[in-house]
Enzyme design. Structure first.
Site, mmCIF file in Angstrom:
data_model
loop_
_atom_site.group_PDB
_atom_site.id
_atom_site.type_symbol
_atom_site.label_atom_id
_atom_site.label_comp_id
_atom_site.label_asym_id
_atom_site.label_seq_id
_atom_site.Cartn_x
_atom_site.Cartn_y
_atom_site.Cartn_z
ATOM 1 C CE LYS A 150 26.191 -19.068 -25.454
ATOM 2 N NZ LYS A 150 25.483 -19.797 -24.407
HETATM 3 C C1 LIG Z 1 25.825 -12.821 -23.956
HETATM 4 C C2 LIG Z 1 26.189 -13.888 -22.982
HETATM 5 N N1 LIG Z 1 27.149 -13.660 -22.086
HETATM 6 C C3 LIG Z 1 27.523 -14.597 -21.186
HETATM 7 C C4 LIG Z 1 26.920 -15.834 -21.174
HETATM 8 C C5 LIG Z 1 27.324 -16.831 -20.128
HETATM 9 O O1 LIG Z 1 27.828 -18.009 -20.659
HETATM 10 P P1 LIG Z 1 27.694 -19.398 -19.863
HETATM 11 O O2 LIG Z 1 26.296 -19.890 -20.042
HETATM 12 O O3 LIG Z 1 28.714 -20.271 -20.518
HETATM 13 O O4 LIG Z 1 28.017 -19.131 -18.436
HETATM 14 C C6 LIG Z 1 25.925 -16.133 -22.086
HETATM 15 C C7 LIG Z 1 25.268 -17.454 -22.091
HETATM 16 O O5 LIG Z 1 24.440 -17.777 -22.871
HETATM 17 C C8 LIG Z 1 25.535 -15.132 -23.020
HETATM 18 O O6 LIG Z 1 24.573 -15.362 -23.906
#
Ligand SMILES: Cc1ncc(COP(=O)(O)O)c(C=O)c1O
Length: 365
Positions: A150
């Site tokens: 990210k």
């Molecule tokens: C659109 C979206 N929501 C939620 C998440 C969840 O994030 P995390 O991987 O930090 O749990 C991601 C992860 O890539 C995502 O792309």
């Protein structure tokens, strides 16, 4: 105080009253869904193209996920939301995918009209904005991922933002075994909610320290990647008949990737092969999956067969699978693009433009 300081600065940057740091974007989504008291019998609308965590946060709360199609912004198509709303719909997830803000004016107007809440998922768009407002600050509650891929990161991490003290308190209690610790109590006063059953999604101080330093670089990172994407857009927009990814607010988009559409998958795949020949890798939209066609989604597989999401009447009736999202499948199959990097030089972006122009002509659009 690293995490508390990060929360304070993050809220300022996102122009919200409150911010809560958590262990991941997935945990942040669970906090947001639970803060809105979404549970068995409720429905939540989400885009068919997004990350697993959007679906799992709804199911893990016992609610029913209802898919809407995406449009060529790769985000939820506002014109497909209204027909999915039922008296049980409690919220819609506006997921700002691959750096591109959703068309929030339309989504917020629909939500207001039907009195449903908007959860903004900004996991893939930390630092993007829509008409001058940071993504995450426009709905009832917003979430971010601070995972390795990210905009800013501590390896893993997430955040929740809101302007509503009750939502903030419920998210905070949910993330910390139902309790309020001194730091958050100071922000909220004594709070207005009873203790309830929660999780442990607390961010650790080491991540908080890294993220504080990362946050202070966010605007520079965003400015660099955006500038690079704009150079590439300028170079490809003039191509005859070109269909660029739809950008509801081009000045607020991050520029994570520059994508163009083709007639069909076969032509798109020839474009990607031509790009490989130019030594500039191009790829389909990435970072998400077409959720309705994932086996576990299509078959409504949960850890327990009596899971309340799929035992309600609508839960039993609802059908996922390819028939639930033909337009989303078409869009994901016929677009391709080049991922941008804040560290690209002018020469890199010039090379990308030259490669796209050559490959585009070669496939005979
Ligand atoms: C659109 C979206 N929501 C939620 C998440 C969840 O994030 P995390 O991987 O930090 O749990 C991601 C992860 O890539 C995502 O792309």
């Amino acid at each position: 105080m690293k995490v508390l300081t990060f929360e304070k600065e993050f809220a300022q940057r996102m122009q919200t009253r409150y911010a809560l740091a958590v262990t991941s974007g997935t945990a942040a989504l669970q906090c947001a869904v639970n803060a809105l008291e979404i549970g068995p019998g409720d429905e939540v609308i989400l885009p068919a193209w997004t990350w697993h965590s959007c679906f799992s946060a709804i199911v893990l709360a016992g609610a029913l996920p209802v898919f809407a199609e995406v449009d060529t912004s790769f985000n939820i198509d506002p014109s497909d939301i209204e027909q999915r709303i039922t008296p049980r719909t409690k919220a819609v997830m506006a997921v700002h995918l691959q750096g591109n803000p959703c068309d929030m004016d339309q989504i917020l107007a629909i939500a207001r009209k039907h009195q449903i809440r908007v959860i903004e998922d900004c996991a893939q768009s930390v630092g993007a904005s829509y008409k001058g407002r940071p993504v995450g600050s426009m709905g009832a509650i917003g979430i971010y991922s601070l995972q390795l891929n990210k905009t800013i990161t501590a390896g893993e991490g997430g955040a929740v933002v809101t302007n509503d003290p009750t939502l903030f308190e419920r998210a905070t209690r949910f993330h910390d075994v139902g309790a309020l610790r001194a730091g958050h109590e100071k922000i909220l006063g004594s709070g207005s909610l009873e203790e309830f059953t929660g999780c442990n999604f607390r961010m650790n101080e080491f991540s908080g320290g890294v993220l504080l330093a990362q946050l202070r670089k966010l605007d520079r990172i965003v400015a660099d990647v955006r500038k690079n994407a704009q150079r590439v857009y300028e170079g490809v927009r003039a191509l005859p008949g070109v269909e660029c990814r739809q950008l509801p607010d081009p000045s607020g988009e991050l520029g994570t990737g520059v994508y163009i559409g083709f007639r069909d998958k076969e032509q798109r795949d020839r474009f990607m092969a031509a790009m490989t020949a130019e030594n500039v890798p191009a790829s389909p939209p990435s970072g998400s999956v077409i959720l309705p066609i994932q086996k576990y989604v299509e078959n409504k597989v949960t850890v327990h067969p009596a899971w309340p999401s799929f035992t309600s009447e609508h839960g039993r009736q609802i059908q996922y699978g390819a028939a639930a999202c033909p337009r989303t499948i078409d869009i994901v199959n016929r677009f391709a693009g080049v991922l941008m990097d804040p560290k690209f030089s002018r020469r890199d972006t010039d090379d990308i433009v030259i490669a796209i122009r050559k490959a585009y002509r070669r496939v005979g659009v």
